[in-house]
Scaffold this motif. Structure first.
Motif, PDB file in Angstrom:
ATOM      1  N   ASP A 116     -41.733  69.775  48.147  1.00 58.08           N
ATOM      2  CA  ASP A 116     -41.784  69.059  49.422  1.00 58.08           C
ATOM      3  C   ASP A 116     -41.399  70.035  50.531  1.00 58.08           C
ATOM      4  O   ASP A 116     -40.253  70.494  50.594  1.00 58.08           O
ATOM      5  CB  ASP A 116     -40.825  67.864  49.397  1.00 58.08           C
ATOM      6  N   SER A 141     -38.470  68.366  52.940  1.00 55.82           N
ATOM      7  CA  SER A 141     -37.112  68.194  52.400  1.00 55.82           C
ATOM      8  C   SER A 141     -36.643  69.405  51.597  1.00 55.82           C
ATOM      9  O   SER A 141     -35.467  69.505  51.255  1.00 55.82           O
ATOM     10  CB  SER A 141     -37.055  66.955  51.506  1.00 55.82           C
ATOM     11  N   HIS A 142     -37.562  70.329  51.272  1.00 58.23           N
ATOM     12  CA  HIS A 142     -37.279  71.515  50.450  1.00 58.23           C
ATOM     13  C   HIS A 142     -36.859  71.138  49.030  1.00 58.23           C
ATOM     14  O   HIS A 142     -36.220  71.923  48.338  1.00 58.23           O
ATOM     15  CB  HIS A 142     -36.219  72.408  51.103  1.00 58.23           C
ATOM     16  N   GLU A 143     -37.269  69.967  48.580  1.00 52.02           N
ATOM     17  CA  GLU A 143     -36.986  69.552  47.205  1.00 52.02           C
ATOM     18  C   GLU A 143     -38.086  70.061  46.281  1.00 52.02           C
ATOM     19  O   GLU A 143     -39.274  69.946  46.583  1.00 52.02           O
ATOM     20  CB  GLU A 143     -36.889  68.030  47.119  1.00 52.02           C
ATOM     21  N   THR A 203     -39.303  69.972  42.115  1.00 47.23           N
ATOM     22  CA  THR A 203     -39.089  69.396  40.786  1.00 47.23           C
ATOM     23  C   THR A 203     -40.179  69.873  39.853  1.00 47.23           C
ATOM     24  O   THR A 203     -41.305  70.165  40.272  1.00 47.23           O
ATOM     25  CB  THR A 203     -39.108  67.850  40.804  1.00 47.23           C
ATOM     26  N   GLU A 243     -35.064  68.263  38.874  1.00 48.87           N
ATOM     27  CA  GLU A 243     -34.864  68.984  40.123  1.00 48.87           C
ATOM     28  C   GLU A 243     -34.530  70.445  39.866  1.00 48.87           C
ATOM     29  O   GLU A 243     -33.785  70.792  38.946  1.00 48.87           O
ATOM     30  CB  GLU A 243     -33.732  68.332  40.927  1.00 48.87           C
ATOM     31  N   HIS A 265     -33.221  73.983  41.893  1.00 51.43           N
ATOM     32  CA  HIS A 265     -32.574  74.486  43.104  1.00 51.43           C
ATOM     33  C   HIS A 265     -32.991  75.936  43.347  1.00 51.43           C
ATOM     34  O   HIS A 265     -32.818  76.799  42.484  1.00 51.43           O
ATOM     35  CB  HIS A 265     -31.056  74.390  42.973  1.00 51.43           C
TER      36      HIS A 265
END
Length: 244
Positions: free
Chosen positions: A156, A159-161, A163, A168, A170
């Protein structure tokens, strides 16, 4: 030609650059008019007048869509389509056919063409058909779409997410930018020089080890314990593609 910017979102390639359209017709006046109309959309356009030239330009230009006349001086549009699809099986093709050439239209669609318009046509109609074709492909997307998806990997941009398989991941800021560039160019081999230019914003010059280092960081986070998605193409660069 009226302004469409308010009613139609700008189409872009996944890497943020303008979409590319190849126009193939031996009528010089017609190709110039089509080129002008397509450039008005903000797209990058190349022109070709023969089948041989079209195949050569397609290999160099890597178009996101092709506007292709059925009748060319050397060989017909069906042969051009066959040769183009050998290099790029997914490129959408809009055939230009004569008004009464029903057999051409049937042959074109049967051979794998995606759509057709008959001569004479309006420039607006051709632009609308090309836009519709590209919206049905994964090569281009709306600039408003912030979620990139390749296989079971999602990113994303807002949002910088990140998966993979719902788990998830990091990443550091640099790792995120590198992964974003790879995901905007799925199944495309990216050279170290290209990656340095887009992610680190400086020219290639003895800095290849930086790319190698961050690719190794990404692999540990993205591919560890899973089917690999990041692959090294020896002597060429790196490519990200869905796991088998």
């Amino acid at each position: 030609m009226k302004d469409r910017t308010a009613s139609a979102p700008q189409l872009q390639r996944l890497d943020g650059s303008p979409v590319r359209v190849l126009v193939v017709d031996d009528e010089a006046n017609l190709t110039e008019l089509l080129g002008m109309a397509l450039r008005y959309e903000g797209w990058e356009v190349r022109l070709a007048a023969t089948g041989m030239e079209a195949v050569r330009v397609a290999r160099e230009f890597d178009p996101d869509a092709v506007v292709l006349d059925m009748m060319l001086p050397d060989f017909d549009g069906l042969e051009v389509l066959r040769r183009m699809r050998a290099d790029n099986p997914l490129v959408p093709v809009l055939f230009l056919t004569a008004k009464d050439a029903v057999e051409d239209r049937v042959s074109g669609l049967t051979a794998g063409g995606d759509d057709y318009v008959t001569k004479p046509f309006s420039l607006e109609e051709v632009v609308a058909r090309v836009r519709a074709l590209m919206r049905r492909t994964t090569v281009s997307m709306s600039a408003a779409d912030s979620v990139l998806v390749v296989g079971d990997l999602t990113l994303d941009e807002d949002s910088h997410e990140v998966t993979r398989g719902g788990e998830e991941i990091h990443l550091t800021a640099t790792e995120f930018e590198l992964l974003r560039y790879l995901m905007r160019n799925p199944k495309r081999v990216l050279s170290k020089a290209q990656i340095l230019d887009r992610v680190w914003n400086y020219d290639f010059g003895g800095q290849a080890n930086v790319v190698e280092l961050y690719i190794s960081y990404l692999r540990k986070k993205i591919d560890a314990g899973r089917e690999p998605m990041i692959h090294t193409m020896r002597g060429a660069g790196y490519v990200l593609k869905p796991a088998l």
